[in-house]
Design a protein around this motif. Sequence first.
Motif, short mmCIF file in Angstrom:
data_model
loop_
_atom_site.label_atom_id
_atom_site.label_comp_id
_atom_site.label_asym_id
_atom_site.label_seq_id
_atom_site.Cartn_x
_atom_site.Cartn_y
_atom_site.Cartn_z
N UNK A 124 0.79 -1.22 0.00
CA UNK A 124 0.00 0.00 0.00
C UNK A 124 0.82 1.27 0.00
N UNK A 125 1.73 1.45 0.99
CA UNK A 125 2.54 2.68 0.98
C UNK A 125 3.42 2.82 -0.26
N UNK A 126 3.88 1.71 -0.82
CA UNK A 126 4.76 1.81 -1.99
C UNK A 126 4.05 2.41 -3.19
N UNK A 127 2.74 2.16 -3.29
CA UNK A 127 1.97 2.73 -4.40
C UNK A 127 1.08 3.88 -3.91
N UNK A 128 1.28 4.28 -2.65
CA UNK A 128 0.53 5.37 -2.02
C UNK A 128 -0.98 5.15 -2.14
N UNK A 129 -1.39 3.97 -1.77
CA UNK A 129 -2.81 3.62 -1.78
C UNK A 129 -3.17 3.08 -0.40
N UNK A 135 -10.58 0.31 -5.85
CA UNK A 135 -11.10 0.63 -7.18
C UNK A 135 -9.99 1.09 -8.12
N UNK A 136 -9.12 1.99 -7.64
CA UNK A 136 -8.10 2.57 -8.51
C UNK A 136 -6.91 1.64 -8.74
N UNK A 137 -6.67 0.75 -7.79
CA UNK A 137 -5.48 -0.09 -7.85
C UNK A 137 -5.85 -1.58 -7.93
N UNK A 138 -6.93 -1.87 -8.64
CA UNK A 138 -7.45 -3.23 -8.69
C UNK A 138 -6.40 -4.24 -9.13
N UNK A 139 -5.60 -3.91 -10.12
CA UNK A 139 -4.58 -4.80 -10.66
C UNK A 139 -3.20 -4.50 -10.09
N UNK A 140 -2.91 -3.21 -9.88
CA UNK A 140 -1.55 -2.80 -9.49
C UNK A 140 -1.18 -3.29 -8.10
N UNK A 141 -2.06 -3.15 -7.12
CA UNK A 141 -1.69 -3.54 -5.76
C UNK A 141 -1.40 -5.02 -5.63
N UNK A 142 -2.25 -5.92 -6.17
CA UNK A 142 -1.88 -7.35 -6.08
C UNK A 142 -0.60 -7.69 -6.84
N UNK A 207 -15.00 2.85 0.70
CA UNK A 207 -13.86 3.65 0.25
C UNK A 207 -13.43 4.58 1.39
N UNK A 208 -12.78 3.99 2.40
CA UNK A 208 -12.35 4.73 3.57
C UNK A 208 -10.89 4.42 3.86
N UNK A 209 -10.24 5.32 4.58
CA UNK A 209 -8.90 5.06 5.12
C UNK A 209 -9.10 4.73 6.59
N UNK A 280 9.70 4.78 5.32
CA UNK A 280 9.97 6.13 4.82
C UNK A 280 8.69 6.76 4.30
N UNK A 281 7.91 5.97 3.59
CA UNK A 281 6.65 6.47 3.04
C UNK A 281 5.66 6.86 4.13
N UNK A 282 5.45 5.97 5.07
CA UNK A 282 4.39 6.22 6.05
C UNK A 282 4.78 7.27 7.09
N UNK A 283 6.08 7.49 7.27
CA UNK A 283 6.51 8.52 8.21
C UNK A 283 6.77 9.86 7.53
N UNK A 284 6.54 9.92 6.23
CA UNK A 284 6.68 11.16 5.48
C UNK A 284 5.31 11.83 5.37
N UNK A 285 5.10 12.94 6.04
CA UNK A 285 3.76 13.56 6.03
C UNK A 285 3.30 13.98 4.65
N UNK A 286 4.22 14.24 3.74
CA UNK A 286 3.83 14.66 2.39
C UNK A 286 3.22 13.54 1.57
N UNK A 287 3.52 12.29 1.93
CA UNK A 287 2.95 11.17 1.19
C UNK A 287 1.62 10.73 1.76
N UNK A 288 1.21 11.33 2.87
CA UNK A 288 -0.03 10.96 3.54
C UNK A 288 -0.99 12.14 3.64
N UNK A 289 -1.06 12.94 2.59
CA UNK A 289 -1.91 14.12 2.60
C UNK A 289 -3.38 13.76 2.78
N UNK A 290 -3.76 12.57 2.25
CA UNK A 290 -5.15 12.17 2.35
C UNK A 290 -5.57 11.85 3.78
N UNK A 291 -4.59 11.74 4.70
CA UNK A 291 -4.93 11.48 6.10
C UNK A 291 -5.40 12.77 6.78
#
Length: 291
Positions: A124-129, A135-142, A207-209, A280-291
Amino acid sequence: MIQSSHRYLPITWLLVIFILISAIITGISTKGIMASSGAALLTLLSVVFALLQGTRRYGWRGILIFLVVAFVFGNFYENLSIATGFPFGNYYYTSALGPKLIYTPLFINIAYFQMAFIAWNLSGPLIEHYSNNNNRMLFIQPLVASFIMVMWDVVIDPWSSTVSHAWRWKDGGAYFGVPFSNYLGWFLCVFSILFTFSVYTKYFQKDIIPKIIKKSNYWVQMVLVYYSWVILLLLKALNTPFHQRITDLAGQSWHVQQIYQVGGLVGLYSVVPIGLLVLIKVFNPHSLKQF
């Protein structure tokens, strides 16, 4: 932004600590119950961990569906390969892992679940999802998660088969007795599991975080459980004399220490960087703007 929370600290951290202790003791043990059964204990603790965290993220229904999907696809592909050679290759399970469903130990089908869930989360964090709806990452995440899980199998498979003889390859293989086809088959099997769950999340998850993934503990624990097997192999590499050798069913002889060293090094430079990138992703506030 990632937030700190102690609400779930006792049980999940206790499990992670036990998992790491199991990995360490198994890694340094050369005889006794932990040498022979430590990996099974580590796996069972990881299953409990995945169930707890999965319930908090997807609810009981969601995580049980994940478990059933992993069990069904794992059992199907394993039995198919044992019977026909496709997709993994020609092998069989010994009695080391207990009762079987057709040709495959029940333990194996449950083991698929725990690492598939870890890999799914780490992707999830690697693709920022971060949403539970895929819905958006139906194929990419798996797809990404399948690579993460197969990395883990590259680390453990030669030890589990060639050294521990939990299963045995009839025709051997270039990677310390494991054939090339095994990893292609693993990717197919794991992708089938994760893509099916991805479809489930698209149609049956909101569709929630979820709040749980906003906690720093959640991600640190996921990474540590993923790292536990690398720790185990690195310790075995340091604790095994070079003169020990083992022969696979094809007649090829291998140094046991080399099997451990290669597994540990592969993990150190593939599994470990994945975990670091996730943190690195999850502790970077810029990559978690949707939070």
